[in-house]
Write an enzyme that holds these catalytic residues in place. Structure first.
Site, PDB file in Angstrom:
ATOM      1  N   CYS A 398       0.936  -0.859   0.247  1.00 50.60           N
ATOM      2  CA  CYS A 398       0.096   0.121   0.089  1.00 50.60           C
ATOM      3  C   CYS A 398       1.173   1.329   0.032  1.00 50.60           C
ATOM      4  CB  CYS A 398      -0.835   0.131   1.143  1.00 50.60           C
ATOM      5  SG  CYS A 398      -0.338   0.392   2.906  1.00 50.60           S
ATOM      6  N   GLU A 444      -3.742  -0.057  -3.161  1.00 52.26           N
ATOM      7  CA  GLU A 444      -2.541  -0.777  -3.464  1.00 52.26           C
ATOM      8  C   GLU A 444      -2.613  -1.047  -4.859  1.00 52.26           C
ATOM      9  OE1 GLU A 444      -1.874  -3.058  -0.572  1.00 52.26           O
ATOM     10  OE2 GLU A 444      -3.551  -2.987   0.706  1.00 52.26           O
TER      11      GLU A 444
END
Length: 451
Positions: A398, A444
């Site tokens: 992320c 992500e």
């Protein structure tokens, strides 16, 4: 090679995501200057001439109307809230492209002699970036929210919300988050009820741990199955055992049979917050079930009060599918799952694969492992490079910059026997961004490497 079992590795580097607001219109000509200042936490008056506001004292700041504070909180927590969702994804996509360009430059510099840099084996890395996979849910997507207790802009010391600094950081306020787009109504309901409880309580808020004021944090967790968990964290250092017992009973009564019963909690926990040098005390169940349960990709997942679980359940399903598709998981695949938390990442693919080895750690074990790795040198990436059986690697981050960039370079740099990199380098083949956090700058990035 076709008959060789492939191996899938997932490395997850997660961080706390904070919250966001509702519907102010997008002012003309604001975007890029605003994003750069908001991301750095240097919030200026982008609604006017772009000039910083004059410093004001606390009383002047607190006299501002509610919409002023709501908007400031929105700008601080989720800086993309003024853009429509399509524009948000464009901003994130351009940011990822710059990160990949930086990675490519560094990879091209590490080739020596006759060795070709790993990046030169493929087209430009930016061309490997897949269009964004959007989140199925854009608003109210959070399944976990953490609220603080402190003084509000109106001076009330028992406000439940999110911290917001004054313009030059001289004061800290707690602003109610009911307008933030990523928070579901159930979370707001529990926060409002807890604030009502605090305002009838004789105990003060948590402002300075040295003063022993107890109320520190409220955590709310929810699931698609309609279950809700509330966790109240407090500092008990100046309370006797009898006083602690009374407070716990009052909390239980309020949420079970009193005004807070409207929240219909599945689980009610408290947790004592001790000084930093002491080990945290365990979660104490006051009422209800010890766990929440969630379903993701047909898998029933048990969630304990302290467990990590992806904040956006619907987008997590998209993320796990993407991991499986990119890794071409099948009955010949052996998965090494290095993510931490409930084990949902690897287990969600269990029906498609032959074996799963979960390396995840949680709680104190995770903290101990972090210290051990830092003290002795973290060799996980090096060991993966040197394991010839691992031919396929799926890396999920992320934060596709910083430490992630360093790990990727270690995976892709040419072999170096003197540096203990014996295995063939990995090559980045595809990068697929999944939007897990609408209205924020985070996402992500799922990256496929092979060798």
């Amino acid at each position: 090679m076709a008959n060789q079992r492939s191996f899938l590795f997932r490395m997850a580097l997660f961080s706390k995501v904070r919250s966001l607001p509702w519907g102010a219109r997008q002012p003309k000509g604001w975007p890029w200057a605003f994003l750069s200042t908001a991301c750095e936490g240097n919030v200026t008056d982008v609604m006017g001439e772009g000039k910083p506001r004059e410093r004001t004292n606390w009383k002047d700041e607190s006299s501002q109307n509610l919409s002023f504070w709501r908007e400031r909180l929105a700008d601080q927590m989720l800086p993309l809230w003024r853009l429509n969702y399509e524009e948000q994804l464009k901003v994130k996509f351009e940011s990822l492209k710059k990160n990949l360009e930086t990675l490519e430059i560094r990879l091209r510099k590490i080739g020596t002699g006759d060795s070709k840099p790993a990046a030169a084996k493929s087209e430009r890395l930016c061309s490997l970036l897949h269009p964004f996979i959007p989140s199925p849910v854009i608003d109210g997507y959070r399944n976990k929210s953490s609220f603080s207790i402190n003084r509000g802009p109106d001076g009330n010391l028992k406000t439940v919300g999110y911290y917001l600094k004054s313009w030059k950081g001289s004061n800290i306020f707690c602003v109610k988050p009911s307008h933030l787009k990523d928070i579901p109504e159930k979370h707001n309901q529990v926060a409002q009820c807890f604030e009502a409880f605090l305002r009838q309580s004789t105990l003060g808020p948590y402002i300075d741990s040295s003063k022993g004021e107890p109320w520190h944090e409220l955590i709310v967790r929810t699931t698609f199955l309609g279950h809700t968990m509330a966790i109240i964290i407090f500092n008990p250092q100046e309370l006797s055992k009898e006083e602690l017992w009374v407070q716990k009973e009052e909390i239980k009564e309020f949420f079970c049979t009193g005004p807070g019963a409207v929240c219909d909690l599945t689980s009610l926990y408290v947790k004592e917050r001790t000084p930093r040098h002491q080990q945290l005390t365990p979660f104490q169940l006051l009422d209800g079930e010890p766990y929440l349960y969630e379903e993701i990709l047909g898998l029933k997942v048990r969630i304990s009060p302290g467990a990590f679980f992806q904040l956006n359940t619907s987008a997590a399903e998209v993320l796990y599918r993407t991991v499986g598709e990119l890794g071409r998981v099948d009955s010949n695949t052996v998965i090494f799952d290095f993510s931490h938390g409930t084990g949902a990442t690897g287990l969600s693919l269990a029906r498609q694969t032959s074996q799963i080895f979960s390396m995840g750690l949680v709680g104190q074990a995770l903290e101990d492992a972090k210290w051990t790795a830092a003290f002795n040198g973290n060799r996980v990436v090096q060991d993966i490079r040197n394991c010839k059986a691992i031919q396929t690697l799926v890396f999920v981050s992320c934060r596709p910059y910083g430490k992630s960039i360093e790990n990727i370079i270690e995976l892709c740099r040419p072999s170096d026997p003197d540096g203990n990199l014996l295995g063939e380098p990995f090559v980045l083949r595809r990068a697929v961004p999944v939007d897990m956090f609408p209205h924020s700058l985070q996402c992500e990035l799922v990256m496929l490497f092979t060798r």
